[in-house]
Design an enzyme around this catalytic site. Sequence first.
Site, short mmCIF file in Angstrom:
data_model
loop_
_atom_site.label_atom_id
_atom_site.label_comp_id
_atom_site.label_asym_id
_atom_site.label_seq_id
_atom_site.Cartn_x
_atom_site.Cartn_y
_atom_site.Cartn_z
CB SER A 1 51.38 -70.20 -13.88
OG SER A 1 51.74 -69.84 -12.56
CE1 TYR B 1 48.96 -74.76 -12.09
CE2 TYR B 1 50.74 -73.31 -11.41
CZ TYR B 1 49.48 -73.48 -11.94
OH TYR B 1 48.74 -72.39 -12.33
N1 LIG Z 1 44.18 -68.28 -9.85
C1 LIG Z 1 45.51 -68.07 -9.92
O1 LIG Z 1 46.12 -67.47 -9.02
C2 LIG Z 1 46.28 -68.55 -11.13
C3 LIG Z 1 47.61 -68.12 -11.25
C4 LIG Z 1 48.35 -68.53 -12.36
C5 LIG Z 1 47.78 -69.33 -13.32
N2 LIG Z 1 46.49 -69.76 -13.17
C6 LIG Z 1 45.94 -70.61 -14.23
O2 LIG Z 1 44.73 -70.07 -14.69
C7 LIG Z 1 43.86 -71.14 -15.10
C8 LIG Z 1 42.54 -71.01 -14.37
O3 LIG Z 1 42.79 -71.13 -12.98
P1 LIG Z 1 41.71 -70.73 -11.88
O4 LIG Z 1 42.44 -70.24 -10.70
O5 LIG Z 1 40.65 -69.90 -12.49
O6 LIG Z 1 41.15 -72.20 -11.52
P2 LIG Z 1 39.70 -72.66 -11.05
O7 LIG Z 1 39.94 -73.95 -10.34
O8 LIG Z 1 38.98 -71.57 -10.34
O9 LIG Z 1 38.94 -72.96 -12.42
C9 LIG Z 1 39.44 -73.93 -13.29
C10 LIG Z 1 38.30 -74.52 -14.10
O10 LIG Z 1 38.88 -75.52 -14.97
C11 LIG Z 1 38.09 -76.68 -14.90
N3 LIG Z 1 38.92 -77.86 -15.20
C12 LIG Z 1 39.88 -78.42 -14.43
N4 LIG Z 1 40.38 -79.51 -15.02
C13 LIG Z 1 39.73 -79.63 -16.21
C14 LIG Z 1 39.79 -80.56 -17.26
N5 LIG Z 1 40.62 -81.62 -17.22
N6 LIG Z 1 39.00 -80.39 -18.34
C15 LIG Z 1 38.13 -79.34 -18.38
N7 LIG Z 1 38.01 -78.43 -17.40
C16 LIG Z 1 38.81 -78.58 -16.33
C17 LIG Z 1 37.55 -76.71 -13.49
O11 LIG Z 1 36.37 -77.53 -13.40
C18 LIG Z 1 37.25 -75.24 -13.25
O12 LIG Z 1 35.95 -74.88 -13.66
C19 LIG Z 1 44.61 -72.43 -14.81
O13 LIG Z 1 45.27 -72.88 -15.97
C20 LIG Z 1 45.61 -72.02 -13.76
O14 LIG Z 1 46.75 -72.85 -13.75
C21 LIG Z 1 45.74 -69.39 -12.10
#
Ligand SMILES: NC(=O)c1ccc[n+]([C@@H]2O[C@H](COP(=O)([O-])OP(=O)(O)OC[C@H]3O[C@@H](n4cnc5c(N)ncnc54)[C@H](O)[C@@H]3O)[C@@H](O)[C@H]2O)c1
Length: 255
Positions: free
Chosen positions: A141, A154
């Site tokens: 991130s 985080y």
């Molecule tokens: N969306 C953003 O703006 C953003 C920005 C920077 C980084 N990220 C990173 O991208 C990744 C995906 O984020 P997202 O926004 O798509 O999230 P999201 O919540 O839409 O999807 C995350 C998925 O991970 C699964 N998950 C959570 N904990 C888990 C665990 N312990 N074991 C297995 N599965 C698990 C959830 O069930 C979900 O299906 C994350 O690592 C997040 O930190 C997201």
Amino acid sequence: MSEITYKGKVVLITGGAQGIGLGMAEAFAKADATVLLADQDEEAGKEAQQRLQATFIPCDVAKEEEVRQMMKQIGEEHGRLDVLINNAGISEPFHGTLDELQLTDFDRVLAVNLRGPLLCAKYALALLRKSDHPAILNITSTRAFMSEPHTFAYTASKGGLEALTHALAVSLAEDRVRVNAIAPGWIEVGDWQKQSGRYATQHTQEDKEQHPVGRVGIPEDIAEAALFLCSDKAGFITGQHLIIDGGMTVKMIYN
Ligand SMILES: NC(=O)c1ccc[n+]([C@@H]2O[C@H](COP(=O)([O-])OP(=O)(O)OC[C@H]3O[C@@H](n4cnc5c(N)ncnc54)[C@H](O)[C@@H]3O)[C@@H](O)[C@H]2O)c1
């Protein structure tokens, strides 16, 4: 440049049932990969499995025994792993001052976001060694490099994952495993949730304009880069991170 194909390759995406993970899963499936989705949300996993004709493996990446079992199952069913994408992550609890911070909450975020990728890499290694061109991609991130107030867990987890990326890249070089990271900025995932959790997205003009490219990101922005970084075309790239944030982190703000 020719199209990137993943025909005959086995790709595991943690947290692949929703959000950015699902966006990447769809892109890898379109590139003919055999896609395996690991997720702790069974409802979302089953929906995603149907949508993509991928294989859903229920797994909480923070739990060592579940990760070990998952890799054992992949070994029995596929014999090897070509790509591991450590995408599963949680951001809650997001707010809370240092006074209010509960250490159990801090530990859970670290367990999923940092220990999870380590466990997955550890137990996937034997399978990755059987691939011709193995790759690991960690989804970090931009919060690894900059902070809003009160986001200790985080931010620390993602900073740790950035460091783990170069530690793995250097350590697994002898196994020919390339390890890179993508650091996303603001990516809108409302349309990429399971049906019961889907939500409409309304971005204000201000939301858009704070990004030099003039919009908020979408999972496809991350997926395109993931396809490249995990492919043989990126064979000279390891231990790196690619920031994908529409330019937000390089924009200087004076007022
Ligand atoms: N969306 C953003 O703006 C953003 C920005 C920077 C980084 N990220 C990173 O991208 C990744 C995906 O984020 P997202 O926004 O798509 O999230 P999201 O919540 O839409 O999807 C995350 C998925 O991970 C699964 N998950 C959570 N904990 C888990 C665990 N312990 N074991 C297995 N599965 C698990 C959830 O069930 C979900 O299906 C994350 O690592 C997040 O930190 C997201």
